[in-house]
Design an enzyme around this catalytic site. Structure first.
Site, mmCIF file in Angstrom:
data_model
loop_
_atom_site.group_PDB
_atom_site.id
_atom_site.type_symbol
_atom_site.label_atom_id
_atom_site.label_comp_id
_atom_site.label_asym_id
_atom_site.label_seq_id
_atom_site.Cartn_x
_atom_site.Cartn_y
_atom_site.Cartn_z
ATOM 1 N N GLY A 239 0.759 -1.247 0.000
ATOM 2 C CA GLY A 239 0.000 0.000 0.000
ATOM 3 C C GLY A 239 0.783 1.288 0.000
ATOM 4 O O GLY A 239 0.197 2.372 -0.156
ATOM 5 N N GLU A 278 4.101 -6.678 1.548
ATOM 6 C CA GLU A 278 3.689 -7.056 0.180
ATOM 7 C C GLU A 278 3.569 -5.859 -0.739
ATOM 8 O O GLU A 278 2.466 -5.511 -1.171
ATOM 9 C CB GLU A 278 2.288 -7.679 0.239
ATOM 10 C CG GLU A 278 2.177 -8.993 0.919
ATOM 11 C CD GLU A 278 0.702 -9.381 1.090
ATOM 12 O OE1 GLU A 278 -0.207 -8.597 0.774
ATOM 13 O OE2 GLU A 278 0.478 -10.487 1.567
ATOM 14 N N GLY A 280 3.523 -3.653 -4.056
ATOM 15 C CA GLY A 280 3.361 -3.781 -5.499
ATOM 16 C C GLY A 280 3.818 -2.482 -6.145
ATOM 17 O O GLY A 280 4.909 -2.383 -6.692
ATOM 18 N N CYS A 349 -13.287 6.276 -26.976
ATOM 19 C CA CYS A 349 -14.536 6.976 -27.218
ATOM 20 C C CYS A 349 -15.327 7.138 -25.927
ATOM 21 O O CYS A 349 -16.371 6.513 -25.750
ATOM 22 C CB CYS A 349 -15.332 6.217 -28.272
ATOM 23 S SG CYS A 349 -16.667 7.213 -28.901
HETATM 24 N N1 LLP Z 1 -1.403 -7.011 -0.681
HETATM 25 C C1 LLP Z 1 -2.701 -7.147 -0.926
HETATM 26 C C2 LLP Z 1 -3.479 -8.144 -0.188
HETATM 27 C C3 LLP Z 1 -3.308 -6.341 -1.896
HETATM 28 O O1 LLP Z 1 -4.607 -6.479 -2.122
HETATM 29 C C4 LLP Z 1 -2.539 -5.386 -2.597
HETATM 30 C C5 LLP Z 1 -3.151 -4.545 -3.602
HETATM 31 C C6 LLP Z 1 -1.177 -5.286 -2.311
HETATM 32 C C7 LLP Z 1 -0.640 -6.111 -1.342
HETATM 33 C C8 LLP Z 1 -0.269 -4.331 -3.026
HETATM 34 O O2 LLP Z 1 -0.599 -2.996 -2.816
HETATM 35 P P1 LLP Z 1 0.378 -1.845 -3.339
HETATM 36 O O3 LLP Z 1 1.674 -1.967 -2.597
HETATM 37 O O4 LLP Z 1 0.576 -2.026 -4.786
HETATM 38 O O5 LLP Z 1 -0.311 -0.579 -3.051
HETATM 39 N N2 LLP Z 1 -5.706 -1.072 -9.159
HETATM 40 C C9 LLP Z 1 -5.394 -0.178 -8.064
HETATM 41 C C10 LLP Z 1 -4.589 -0.872 -7.001
HETATM 42 C C11 LLP Z 1 -5.299 -2.047 -6.405
HETATM 43 C C12 LLP Z 1 -4.476 -2.705 -5.372
HETATM 44 C C13 LLP Z 1 -5.110 -3.944 -4.895
HETATM 45 N N3 LLP Z 1 -4.392 -4.609 -3.896
HETATM 46 C C14 LLP Z 1 -4.646 1.022 -8.587
HETATM 47 O O6 LLP Z 1 -4.417 1.097 -9.778
HETATM 48 O O7 LLP Z 1 -4.319 1.923 -7.812
#
Ligand code: LLP
Length: 419
Positions: A239, A278, A280, A349
């Protein structure tokens, strides 16, 4: 940037890549991914033991995942498909965790057959369904329990997951999480070894993470007191936000790591637990830049100027879906002084297909290359074929060399599954 004012990534001229591979083009830089991973290891090393588990949904491309698997990261997956993508990218199944609020039996079976290290149980029904699948196992299946800590976060409502009113996780409030922990502990074939929560994404507040750490530490203590489970793993989700525009505030990694891990260290029951973080977006977001060609400009006197490009919501839905705000530069004139405030309009579009509502740019000519940095996370994996537009090619730069890691889709690709 080089002397001619051309943007470069990892030593490679972006406008050359646009010429060679066409646009829209997504360009990843391996060195930036490695640097982000290293920053995580430096921030969490003080709070050992820990594991960095790449949330592969941010970019499941094999070429990108390989950079992280080679560094020894785990992979966090949201589906069987993501587990398989992680395997393709070189992650060991034993080092994968599968979460998700609606895993089908097929996915659970697939994950077990693959040997995924941890299944993160989400919901009372899943305990029962999993129990049926593991009844005949010789060794119990190690699982985590996804809980909902009831913590808000200052991000777009679609991007919050840790609040009470959420489809994810058993609420700690009211005792549901503890009840599910008990029920797992009593289930033959399942071994409860961890707890997991995720607050949401693109977050910036250290206090929320401290609250998360405290909530998980408290629950781990309660669960161990109430059952025979030994909770040795605590998954704190991901997050952490990244800056997308100049002046965007972000939380530094050191404060983040300290905030989320301090409550775990301060309780005897969780002092030795392995913390799983975790990330991303914060691992891959900044490593990617999207390149588009300017198609044309529309000036509406006194209202707005739209600079239209050859991509948009089909390759990056984030502005339309979450109001995400990016910035842009002209790849061949990166140092030229801005001359006007413009909106960057996508080609799809839909009136909502505006990639950037407002950005200062030199007057853009058709055919010039426009670069949107910070596009490495959640753009390509959420891409669609809306308007029957093939999805972009992707290039990875490593050691000053560019390599195509995903070919541009063709029209034939679009229609291949049709009967
Ligand atoms: N762990 C879990 C259980 C998650 O659901 C997520 C993201 C992460 C880790 C990684 O989160 P990060 O470090 O990337 O913030 N499509 C959305 C983001 C959805 C994220 C869903 N879960 C966007 O484009 O902002």
């Amino acid at each position: 940037m080089d002397r001619e004012g051309h943007l470069r990534v990892g030593g490679v001229d972006l406008s050359r890549l646009a010429d060679r591979y066409g646009t829209p083009l997504y360009v990843y830089d391996a060195a930036t991914i490695r640097a982000a991973h290293r920053a995580y290891t430096l921030a969490f090393a003080k709070h050992r033991p820990y594991r960095i588990s790449y949330a592969i949904k941010a970019s499941p491309l094999r070429g990108v995942g390989r950079v992280l698997s080679a560094l020894g990261a785990d992979a966090s997956a949201a589906s069987l498909g993501e587990l398989l993508a992680a395997k393709r990218a070189g992650f060991a199944p034993a080092r994968m965790q599968l979460h998700g609020n609606a895993k089908t039996d097929e996915e659970l079976r697939g994950a077990i057959a693959l040997g995924a290290g941890r299944i993160v149980i989400d919901g009372a029904d899943e305990i029962e369904r999993l129990a049926r699948l593991v009844r005949r196992r010789a060794t119990p299946l190690s699982v985590w329990l996804r809980v909902s800590p009831g913590i808000g976060a200052d991000t777009h409502p679609h991007l919050r997951t840790g609040v009470l009113d959420s489809k994810f996780g058993a609420p700690i409030e009211g005792g549901e999480a503890l009840a599910q922990a008990r029920s797992i502990a009593l289930t033959k074939g399942l071994l409860l070894v961890g707890l997991h929560a995720h607050l949401g994404t693109q977050l910036h507040e250290a206090e929320r993470y401290a609250e998360l750490g405290a909530a998980l530490a408290g629950l781990a203590g309660d669960a161990m007191a109430a059952t025979r489970a030994k909770i040795r793993e605590i998954g704190v989700g991901g997050g952490l936000g990244i800056p997308l525009r100049e002046g965007d505030r972000t939380l530094d990694l050191a404060s983040y790591a300290a905030a989320v891990s301090a409550p775990l260290r301060s309780r005897a029951e969780t002092a030795k637990a392995t913390l799983y973080v975790e990330p991303g977006r914060s691992l891959v977001g900044r490593s990617g830049v999207a390149l588009y060609r300017v198609v044309g400009t529309k000036r509406i006197g006194g209202v707005r100027t739209y600079v239209s490009v050859d991509g948009g919501m089909g390759d990056n839905i984030r502005p339309a879906l979450y109001g995400a705000e990016y910035t842009a530069l002209l790849a061949e004139r990166a140092s030229a002084a801005p001359q006007e405030q413009v909106a960057i309009a996508g080609r799809y579009c839909e009136s909502g297909d505006v990639l950037i509502g407002d950005v200062a740019l030199p007057t853009a000519r058709s055919g010039e290359t426009l670069a949107i940095p910070g596009s490495g996370a959640y753009a390509i994996p959420m891409a669609s074929n809306y308007n029957s537009v093939p999805r972009p090619a992707v290039v990875l730069i490593d050691n000053k060399r560019a390599r195509l890691i995903r070919a541009r889709e063709t029209y034939a690709d679009l229609w291949k599954p049709e009967r």
